[in-house]
Design an enzyme around this catalytic site. Sequence first.
Site, PDB file in Angstrom:
ATOM      1  N   LYS A  20     -11.959 -13.354  31.682  1.00 59.49           N
ATOM      2  CA  LYS A  20     -11.556 -13.782  30.341  1.00 59.49           C
ATOM      3  C   LYS A  20     -12.329 -15.057  29.943  1.00 59.49           C
ATOM      4  CE  LYS A  20      -6.869 -12.034  31.236  1.00 59.49           C
ATOM      5  NZ  LYS A  20      -5.430 -12.391  31.206  1.00 59.49           N
ATOM      6  N   TYR A  60      -4.855  -4.752  24.632  1.00 59.35           N
ATOM      7  CA  TYR A  60      -3.510  -5.158  25.069  1.00 59.35           C
ATOM      8  C   TYR A  60      -2.399  -4.434  24.306  1.00 59.35           C
ATOM      9  CZ  TYR A  60      -5.034  -8.960  28.181  1.00 59.35           C
ATOM     10  OH  TYR A  60      -5.554  -9.693  29.223  1.00 59.35           O
ATOM     11  N   ARG A 113      -6.404 -15.603  41.208  1.00 59.83           N
ATOM     12  CA  ARG A 113      -5.548 -16.458  40.373  1.00 59.83           C
ATOM     13  C   ARG A 113      -4.872 -17.546  41.201  1.00 59.83           C
ATOM     14  NH1 ARG A 113      -2.949 -11.367  37.105  1.00 59.83           N
ATOM     15  NH2 ARG A 113      -4.389 -11.288  35.339  1.00 59.83           N
ATOM     16  N   ASN A 123      -5.101 -17.257  32.948  1.00 62.30           N
ATOM     17  CA  ASN A 123      -5.166 -16.740  34.327  1.00 62.30           C
ATOM     18  C   ASN A 123      -6.490 -16.047  34.648  1.00 62.30           C
ATOM     19  OD1 ASN A 123      -4.764 -14.369  32.976  1.00 62.30           O
ATOM     20  ND2 ASN A 123      -2.815 -13.853  33.947  1.00 62.30           N
ATOM     21  N   HIS A 126      -8.711 -10.142  34.211  1.00 59.29           N
ATOM     22  CA  HIS A 126      -7.916  -8.941  33.943  1.00 59.29           C
ATOM     23  C   HIS A 126      -8.338  -7.847  34.914  1.00 59.29           C
ATOM     24  CE1 HIS A 126      -6.099  -5.525  31.867  1.00 59.29           C
ATOM     25  NE2 HIS A 126      -7.232  -4.898  32.121  1.00 59.29           N
ATOM     26  N   GLU A 137      -9.241   1.942  29.794  1.00 58.10           N
ATOM     27  CA  GLU A 137      -9.923   0.654  29.574  1.00 58.10           C
ATOM     28  C   GLU A 137     -11.442   0.782  29.761  1.00 58.10           C
ATOM     29  OE1 GLU A 137      -5.983  -2.012  30.722  1.00 58.10           O
ATOM     30  OE2 GLU A 137      -7.676  -2.043  32.105  1.00 58.10           O
TER      31      GLU A 137
HETATM   32  P1  IDP Z   1      -1.713  -8.669  34.153  1.00 63.22           P
HETATM   33  O1  IDP Z   1      -2.887  -9.343  33.482  1.00 63.22           O
HETATM   34  O2  IDP Z   1      -1.433  -9.281  35.503  1.00 63.22           O
HETATM   35  O3  IDP Z   1      -1.849  -7.170  34.204  1.00 63.22           O
HETATM   36  P2  IDP Z   1       0.222  -8.295  31.991  1.00 63.22           P
HETATM   37  O4  IDP Z   1       1.694  -8.304  32.158  1.00 63.22           O
HETATM   38  O5  IDP Z   1      -0.448  -6.992  31.722  1.00 63.22           O
HETATM   39  O6  IDP Z   1      -0.410  -9.006  33.292  1.00 63.22           O
HETATM   40  O7  IDP Z   1      -0.121  -9.317  30.837  1.00 63.22           O
HETATM   41  C1  IDP Z   1      -1.411  -9.388  30.310  1.00 63.22           C
HETATM   42  C2  IDP Z   1      -1.807 -10.824  30.114  1.00 63.22           C
HETATM   43  O8  IDP Z   1      -0.915 -11.429  29.178  1.00 63.22           O
HETATM   44  C3  IDP Z   1      -1.676 -11.694  31.372  1.00 63.22           C
HETATM   45  O9  IDP Z   1      -2.795 -11.605  32.232  1.00 63.22           O
HETATM   46  C4  IDP Z   1      -1.542 -13.071  30.758  1.00 63.22           C
HETATM   47  O10 IDP Z   1      -2.820 -13.591  30.383  1.00 63.22           O
HETATM   48  C5  IDP Z   1      -0.748 -12.790  29.501  1.00 63.22           C
HETATM   49  N1  IDP Z   1       0.681 -13.050  29.722  1.00 63.22           N
HETATM   50  C6  IDP Z   1       1.536 -12.298  30.438  1.00 63.22           C
HETATM   51  N2  IDP Z   1       2.769 -12.839  30.444  1.00 63.22           N
HETATM   52  C7  IDP Z   1       2.671 -13.961  29.690  1.00 63.22           C
HETATM   53  C8  IDP Z   1       3.619 -14.979  29.310  1.00 63.22           C
HETATM   54  O11 IDP Z   1       4.789 -14.947  29.673  1.00 63.22           O
HETATM   55  N3  IDP Z   1       3.138 -15.986  28.528  1.00 63.22           N
HETATM   56  C9  IDP Z   1       1.841 -16.052  28.124  1.00 63.22           C
HETATM   57  N4  IDP Z   1       0.933 -15.126  28.467  1.00 63.22           N
HETATM   58  C10 IDP Z   1       1.339 -14.102  29.230  1.00 63.22           C
HETATM   59 MG    MG Z   2      -1.793  -5.748  32.659  1.00 61.51          MG
END
Ligand code: IDP
Ligand code: MG
Length: 162
Positions: A20, A60, A113, A123, A126, A137
């Site tokens: 990212k 997303y 991470r 973080n 992805h 994707e």
């Molecule tokens: P992942 O990236 O580990 O698959 P997902 O639940 O798919 O996690 O969420 C996608 C992205 O959304 C995360 O990598 C993070 O950048 C962001 N995200 C997820 N939960 C939160 C939150 O509670 N606050 C802010 N950003 C979040």
């Molecule tokens: Mg995800």
Amino acid sequence: MLQDQEAHAAQMERTFIAIKPDGVQRGLISEIIARFERKGFKLVAIKLVNPTKSFAQKHYHDLKERPFFDGLCDFLSSGPVLAMVWEGEGVIKYGRKLIGATDPQKSEPGTIRGDLAVVVGRNIIHGSDGPETAKDEINLWFKPEELTSYTSNQEKWVYGVN
Ligand code: IDP
Ligand code: MG
């Protein structure tokens, strides 16, 4: 134990991995690629792109009801993203292990991470979460002709294929 070529081919998978904008800006591209490469996974596509906000919303789409969705899409479209496809046996699930938990506060040390990020909104990386999302994707981010297919010189040593 030596695997035969057919069993090996049947277990090969591809996953979509993206660094990212925060990971790109922080100079973590080589560090992240090295972790996938050293493991023995094979890079089959890579490009640096500036996704639009509507593209980020497509990527997303599963999260569109979440309160952070808009900020997340603004962020993904704020700067270059390094889009990649990695191939290997079990690469979808194991790629997620290399990446670590979504919230870096909960990611184990040793994960990307866990070692390199602090908060969930930044973080750095992805990774597809399953075979269906990996397929979707890869198709969203890459044209078929951008995906390479080759036998790496390491393959017989990584997999013990005869
Ligand atoms: P992942 O990236 O580990 O698959 P997902 O639940 O798919 O996690 O969420 C996608 C992205 O959304 C995360 O990598 C993070 O950048 C962001 N995200 C997820 N939960 C939160 C939150 O509670 N606050 C802010 N950003 C979040
Ligand atoms: Mg995800």
